[in-house]
Design an enzyme around this catalytic site. Sequence first.
Site, PDB file in Angstrom:
ATOM      1  N   TYR A 294       3.320   1.832  15.006  1.00 12.80           N
ATOM      2  CA  TYR A 294       3.154   3.155  15.609  1.00 12.80           C
ATOM      3  C   TYR A 294       2.747   3.066  17.079  1.00 12.80           C
ATOM      4  O   TYR A 294       3.147   3.906  17.897  1.00 12.80           O
ATOM      5  CB  TYR A 294       2.115   3.969  14.828  1.00 12.80           C
ATOM      6  CG  TYR A 294       2.667   4.554  13.553  1.00 12.80           C
ATOM      7  CD1 TYR A 294       3.723   5.466  13.577  1.00 12.80           C
ATOM      8  CD2 TYR A 294       2.150   4.198  12.312  1.00 12.80           C
ATOM      9  CE1 TYR A 294       4.242   5.997  12.411  1.00 12.80           C
ATOM     10  CE2 TYR A 294       2.648   4.735  11.133  1.00 12.80           C
ATOM     11  CZ  TYR A 294       3.703   5.633  11.198  1.00 12.80           C
ATOM     12  OH  TYR A 294       4.220   6.159  10.038  1.00 12.80           O
TER      13      TYR A 294
ATOM     14  N   GLU B 254      -4.029 -11.798 -11.151  1.00  9.03           N
ATOM     15  CA  GLU B 254      -3.045 -10.916 -10.519  1.00  9.03           C
ATOM     16  C   GLU B 254      -3.448  -9.445 -10.597  1.00  9.03           C
ATOM     17  O   GLU B 254      -3.209  -8.685  -9.648  1.00  9.03           O
ATOM     18  CB  GLU B 254      -1.676 -11.099 -11.193  1.00  9.03           C
ATOM     19  CG  GLU B 254      -0.611 -10.163 -10.664  1.00  9.03           C
ATOM     20  CD  GLU B 254       0.673 -10.192 -11.472  1.00  9.03           C
ATOM     21  OE1 GLU B 254       1.534  -9.320 -11.233  1.00  9.03           O
ATOM     22  OE2 GLU B 254       0.829 -11.072 -12.346  1.00  9.03           O
TER      23      GLU B 254
ATOM     24  N   ASP C  43       0.740 -11.871 -14.930  1.00  9.64           N
ATOM     25  CA  ASP C  43       1.531 -11.272 -15.995  1.00  9.64           C
ATOM     26  C   ASP C  43       2.510 -12.306 -16.550  1.00  9.64           C
ATOM     27  O   ASP C  43       2.921 -13.238 -15.835  1.00  9.64           O
ATOM     28  CB  ASP C  43       2.329 -10.079 -15.468  1.00  9.64           C
ATOM     29  CG  ASP C  43       1.482  -8.825 -15.312  1.00  9.64           C
ATOM     30  OD1 ASP C  43       0.403  -8.756 -15.927  1.00  9.64           O
ATOM     31  OD2 ASP C  43       1.904  -7.916 -14.571  1.00  9.64           O
TER      32      ASP C  43
END
Length: 362
Positions: free
Chosen positions: A99, A192, A244
């Site tokens: 920005y 995780e 996972d």
Amino acid sequence: MDPEARRREVIRQLTEVGEQIWRAMRKGRFPSLKIPSRSVKNIVYDERERGYVLGDRFKVRTAANLAHLRRFTQFVWIAYFAKELLTMRKTSTLRDVYYSSQAYNVAFEEQRESDELIMDLEALIGRPREEFNIFPAERAAIFGEMEIEYTVPGYEGKVVDLSQHPDGLMIGHALKTARFRRCRAERVFVIEKDAIFNRFIEERVYKKYKAILISTSGQAPRAARYLIRRLHDELGLPIYIFTDGDVYGMHIAGVIIFGSANSAHIRQLHTPDAKWIGVWATDIVKYDLPSEPFSERDMKRLEELMRDPRYQAMPWKRELGKFREIRRKSELEAFSRYGLSYIVDEYLKEKMEEFLPLESRR
């Protein structure tokens, strides 16, 4: 190198980039920059580092080529903005850089463009963006029985006990560069998922296993990977990674252990001796976990990992084969089917019974 000396050295390197461009212009030549290539073809495995690093290929970006001109000027502005941050002792985020460019009439079509050029600048001068005072939005957290002492300006000497923050303390630049003080931990669990990180805190895993807990909230940010490496190298703590039970979780562990292609130009971000200990495909079967079938995208990623040289040893190769056989995936939270504390009382207990004897032989 102390923080102030490092700041001055990075300013010197950035100034040299500008002077190189100015010298060419004074001689009536189009300026150009020779930047190490970050392409996949230039990423090689370094036996000494035990991770992936950049090779010796370079790309030349020059103002003489009209096709390069836009990227060249954007790159020069990125280097200028980084020097301004350091000179003024200010910080910025990757999003803020994107920005801020608009105020200088330096147009990026999307943030990915400015992010890529920041990584090019890292490769050019051999410094991570954090040393330009440009930081990503951090999301990783740490908890455990250890004290750290800040070294960043304005907080030098301030001591913080990591066990006094029940939600975990955010891992930003200030924490990753802090000094380690009193530490009662004997190992590190990297997790995780935030939910399981919080469960481990609630179940006092940090006491039961004398462990520092780190949540990566998905793919581990650089600051977290750097801190994990320091905990291993400086304190000698073994690292265990829980993800996972799918190919993406496996790769999250792989990035911590082997390094990532996107960060191959930055050293000390991987921990070769860390261990991925679950959730494995064999765990999905062993614990009869709730699971979902692989999607086409999952299968494509599975085939990619099976061809990847990083995943040819055990347990990677075995688990990839099992994923291909069962074609199913499961999450860490799936253990809740047996009760909220099952993941600690049964799964973690059995995993550590398997790995702690190996730890004692280190």
